[in-house]
Design a protein around this motif. Sequence first.
Motif, PDB file in Angstrom:
ATOM      1  N   SER A  58       0.854  -1.178   0.000  1.00 48.87           N
ATOM      2  CA  SER A  58       0.000   0.000   0.000  1.00 48.87           C
ATOM      3  C   SER A  58       0.893   1.232   0.000  1.00 48.87           C
ATOM      4  O   SER A  58       2.122   1.131  -0.152  1.00 48.87           O
ATOM      5  CB  SER A  58      -0.929  -0.012   1.217  1.00 48.87           C
ATOM      6  N   TYR A  59       0.269   2.401   0.155  1.00 48.39           N
ATOM      7  CA  TYR A  59       1.012   3.659   0.108  1.00 48.39           C
ATOM      8  C   TYR A  59       0.485   4.598   1.191  1.00 48.39           C
ATOM      9  O   TYR A  59      -0.662   4.500   1.624  1.00 48.39           O
ATOM     10  CB  TYR A  59       0.868   4.323  -1.269  1.00 48.39           C
ATOM     11  N   GLY A  60       1.346   5.502   1.608  1.00 39.83           N
ATOM     12  CA  GLY A  60       0.935   6.481   2.596  1.00 39.83           C
ATOM     13  C   GLY A  60       1.991   7.559   2.763  1.00 39.83           C
ATOM     14  O   GLY A  60       3.095   7.476   2.208  1.00 39.83           O
ATOM     15  N   GLU A  61       1.656   8.580   3.536  1.00 34.86           N
ATOM     16  CA  GLU A  61       2.556   9.707   3.776  1.00 34.86           C
ATOM     17  C   GLU A  61       3.184   9.593   5.156  1.00 34.86           C
ATOM     18  O   GLU A  61       2.512   9.256   6.123  1.00 34.86           O
ATOM     19  CB  GLU A  61       1.779  11.025   3.660  1.00 34.86           C
ATOM     20  N   VAL A  62       4.481   9.866   5.215  1.00 37.87           N
ATOM     21  CA  VAL A  62       5.198   9.828   6.482  1.00 37.87           C
ATOM     22  C   VAL A  62       4.857  11.085   7.282  1.00 37.87           C
ATOM     23  O   VAL A  62       5.049  12.204   6.805  1.00 37.87           O
ATOM     24  CB  VAL A  62       6.723   9.745   6.257  1.00 37.87           C
ATOM     25  N   MET A  63       4.341  10.882   8.500  1.00 38.03           N
ATOM     26  CA  MET A  63       3.943  11.997   9.352  1.00 38.03           C
ATOM     27  C   MET A  63       4.583  11.853  10.723  1.00 38.03           C
ATOM     28  O   MET A  63       4.872  10.745  11.172  1.00 38.03           O
ATOM     29  CB  MET A  63       2.412  12.020   9.508  1.00 38.03           C
ATOM     30  N   PRO A  64       4.833  12.982  11.411  1.00 35.42           N
ATOM     31  CA  PRO A  64       5.392  12.886  12.768  1.00 35.42           C
ATOM     32  C   PRO A  64       4.397  12.293  13.739  1.00 35.42           C
ATOM     33  O   PRO A  64       3.183  12.425  13.574  1.00 35.42           O
ATOM     34  CB  PRO A  64       5.714  14.341  13.118  1.00 35.42           C
ATOM     35  N   LEU A  65       4.932  11.634  14.762  1.00 29.48           N
ATOM     36  CA  LEU A  65       4.080  11.069  15.797  1.00 29.48           C
ATOM     37  C   LEU A  65       3.294  12.168  16.499  1.00 29.48           C
ATOM     38  O   LEU A  65       2.118  11.996  16.830  1.00 29.48           O
ATOM     39  CB  LEU A  65       4.932  10.301  16.811  1.00 29.48           C
ATOM     40  N   GLU A  66       3.937  13.317  16.723  1.00 33.64           N
ATOM     41  CA  GLU A  66       3.262  14.453  17.339  1.00 33.64           C
ATOM     42  C   GLU A  66       3.980  15.737  16.933  1.00 33.64           C
ATOM     43  O   GLU A  66       5.167  15.731  16.618  1.00 33.64           O
ATOM     44  CB  GLU A  66       3.229  14.323  18.866  1.00 33.64           C
ATOM     45  N   THR A  67       3.211  16.821  16.964  1.00 37.79           N
ATOM     46  CA  THR A  67       3.737  18.151  16.679  1.00 37.79           C
ATOM     47  C   THR A  67       3.413  19.055  17.865  1.00 37.79           C
ATOM     48  O   THR A  67       2.280  19.060  18.349  1.00 37.79           O
ATOM     49  CB  THR A  67       3.109  18.730  15.396  1.00 37.79           C
ATOM     50  N   THR A  68       4.413  19.808  18.331  1.00 39.04           N
ATOM     51  CA  THR A  68       4.242  20.668  19.498  1.00 39.04           C
ATOM     52  C   THR A  68       4.427  22.124  19.114  1.00 39.04           C
ATOM     53  O   THR A  68       5.424  22.488  18.480  1.00 39.04           O
ATOM     54  CB  THR A  68       5.268  20.302  20.587  1.00 39.04           C
ATOM     55  N   GLU A 216       4.844   8.019  11.756  1.00 41.68           N
ATOM     56  CA  GLU A 216       3.686   7.177  11.456  1.00 41.68           C
ATOM     57  C   GLU A 216       3.283   7.324   9.995  1.00 41.68           C
ATOM     58  O   GLU A 216       3.393   8.407   9.417  1.00 41.68           O
ATOM     59  CB  GLU A 216       2.516   7.511  12.367  1.00 41.68           C
ATOM     60  N   ILE A 217       2.821   6.203   9.433  1.00 47.38           N
ATOM     61  CA  ILE A 217       2.294   6.184   8.064  1.00 47.38           C
ATOM     62  C   ILE A 217       0.913   5.554   8.113  1.00 47.38           C
ATOM     63  O   ILE A 217       0.769   4.380   8.487  1.00 47.38           O
ATOM     64  CB  ILE A 217       3.190   5.385   7.102  1.00 47.38           C
ATOM     65  N   THR A 218      -0.099   6.317   7.775  1.00 48.30           N
ATOM     66  CA  THR A 218      -1.451   5.776   7.673  1.00 48.30           C
ATOM     67  C   THR A 218      -1.659   5.290   6.246  1.00 48.30           C
ATOM     68  O   THR A 218      -1.516   6.055   5.288  1.00 48.30           O
ATOM     69  CB  THR A 218      -2.496   6.844   8.023  1.00 48.30           C
ATOM     70  N   PHE A 219      -1.976   4.004   6.083  1.00 48.34           N
ATOM     71  CA  PHE A 219      -2.087   3.434   4.736  1.00 48.34           C
ATOM     72  C   PHE A 219      -3.371   2.621   4.603  1.00 48.34           C
ATOM     73  O   PHE A 219      -3.840   2.011   5.570  1.00 48.34           O
ATOM     74  CB  PHE A 219      -0.869   2.559   4.412  1.00 48.34           C
ATOM     75  N   PRO A 220      -3.965   2.611   3.416  1.00 49.62           N
ATOM     76  CA  PRO A 220      -5.216   1.866   3.208  1.00 49.62           C
ATOM     77  C   PRO A 220      -4.962   0.431   2.763  1.00 49.62           C
ATOM     78  O   PRO A 220      -3.937   0.113   2.159  1.00 49.62           O
ATOM     79  CB  PRO A 220      -5.901   2.666   2.094  1.00 49.62           C
ATOM     80  N   VAL A 221      -5.908  -0.431   3.065  1.00 54.23           N
ATOM     81  CA  VAL A 221      -5.921  -1.800   2.554  1.00 54.23           C
ATOM     82  C   VAL A 221      -7.252  -1.995   1.841  1.00 54.23           C
ATOM     83  O   VAL A 221      -8.314  -1.838   2.443  1.00 54.23           O
ATOM     84  CB  VAL A 221      -5.747  -2.839   3.674  1.00 54.23           C
ATOM     85  N   ALA A 222      -7.182  -2.289   0.546  1.00 51.82           N
ATOM     86  CA  ALA A 222      -8.405  -2.429  -0.253  1.00 51.82           C
ATOM     87  C   ALA A 222      -9.243  -3.600   0.234  1.00 51.82           C
ATOM     88  O   ALA A 222      -8.735  -4.554   0.834  1.00 51.82           O
ATOM     89  CB  ALA A 222      -8.035  -2.620  -1.722  1.00 51.82           C
ATOM     90  N   VAL A 276      -2.121   1.918  10.680  1.00 52.60           N
ATOM     91  CA  VAL A 276      -1.050   2.877  10.954  1.00 52.60           C
ATOM     92  C   VAL A 276       0.225   2.106  11.254  1.00 52.60           C
ATOM     93  O   VAL A 276       0.259   1.272  12.170  1.00 52.60           O
ATOM     94  CB  VAL A 276      -1.397   3.795  12.152  1.00 52.60           C
ATOM     95  N   ALA A 277       1.255   2.359  10.455  1.00 54.17           N
ATOM     96  CA  ALA A 277       2.575   1.779  10.695  1.00 54.17           C
ATOM     97  C   ALA A 277       3.446   2.800  11.413  1.00 54.17           C
ATOM     98  O   ALA A 277       3.306   4.009  11.193  1.00 54.17           O
ATOM     99  CB  ALA A 277       3.224   1.368   9.380  1.00 54.17           C
ATOM    100  N   ARG A 278       4.307   2.314  12.264  1.00 53.13           N
ATOM    101  CA  ARG A 278       5.190   3.210  13.016  1.00 53.13           C
ATOM    102  C   ARG A 278       6.648   2.820  12.763  1.00 53.13           C
ATOM    103  O   ARG A 278       7.000   1.643  12.815  1.00 53.13           O
ATOM    104  CB  ARG A 278       4.861   3.152  14.505  1.00 53.13           C
ATOM    105  N   VAL A 279       7.465   3.841  12.507  1.00 51.72           N
ATOM    106  CA  VAL A 279       8.898   3.649  12.269  1.00 51.72           C
ATOM    107  C   VAL A 279       9.654   4.433  13.337  1.00 51.72           C
ATOM    108  O   VAL A 279       9.442   5.646  13.483  1.00 51.72           O
ATOM    109  CB  VAL A 279       9.306   4.141  10.870  1.00 51.72           C
TER     110      VAL A 279
END
Length: 387
Positions: A58-68, A216-222, A276-279
């Motif tokens: 699948s595909y997704g955008e890399v996003m920070p775990l949190e923003t302060t 974190e990467i939120t990705f869809p599964v068809a 949601v995948a976490r790296v």
Amino acid sequence: MKWTKVVLPAVVLVLGYAGMKGIEASASDKTPAEKIDTRPTVTIDSLTPEDVRVQLSSYGEVMPLETTNLAAQVSGEVQMWNPKLVSGGLVRKGEVLFTVEADTYEAALLSAQANVASAKAQLIQEKAQADVAAREAKTMPNSQVSELYLRKPQVMSAEANLKSAEAQLKIAKRDLENCEVKAPYDALVVSRSISTGDYVTQGSPVAVLNNIESAEITFPVAGFDSRFLEAKTVGSEVTVSDNTISNQNGQGISVKGVIHRDTGIVDNNTRMSYFVARVNDPYSINSNKPVLKFGSYVSVSFEGKVLEDVFRIPQELVTEQKVWTLDEDNTLHSHKVKVVREDSGDFLIQGDFNPQKVVMSLPEYPQNGMAVRVIENTANAVTAKAN
């Protein structure tokens, strides 16, 4: 010459008849013409059942775990800011980002410490007077002894004043510590809005930080892939790849992560589920792995279920959910099969058919019961199989 008119045609007829007989005689000496095999040719091969682990992607955008949105907790003049406190700077947890003038807060701390000392002295004095009153009360009638005479309210008031002074001391210590604003976690600095000499007030925003301890990467599964998910998908390892960035070998980068959670929602329009995948350590400040930048659009691949006893076959050999085989008489027969999944240009199928004689190259218009001739490709030549 009348006789020539009669004899000449007769001679021609005799010679023509003799020539025809000679041709028939010579033709009868030749062997009969070989019969031509007009059956269409096919090739066959055998298929072996196997267990195949499904690979999902699948595909997704890399996003920070949190923003302060970092804010000052005390008011005052900015005395210094960390050179790393700039857009793109990387700072460690606990590292000082900027400082606020501390004179006022140091004075407040000294005042609070003095108040605590005074309150302690007052409490000691009240307790001593209470002890004197208690000894005197032993010689007096009970009717003349009251709690006020024993100075119990005075002692309680002194204890309360001490607690209040200690609370103010705690606040003064905290305010003095907050004159040094520190990073709450390993962070990427997104922006800064202060400079040396600026006056900041309590709660005023000064910088934006992204947590780089995890991404974190939120990705869809068809929906059609959901049935191939493992029962315990959460916790599975994933490979996160970014092909827009090249490593030393000129290939895209890849890092490992885990599926952290299922969002528990199916999109009403697309019927997709989201995970949601976490790296960990995406900016590699604690390791030597490739950097995975926030905002990157990446692919996420992971393993699904194991498909048991399936046959792998090129897609072009499956038409209308059917495959073709040969019987012992080398005639064609079609069989209905179930296409379980597409995998790397092949179909994974299941069905009731003879896997030892699967037709790998069909005639142009195959029909059930059509007689065919099997040819076998070898390294040296193409030979024909006899019936």
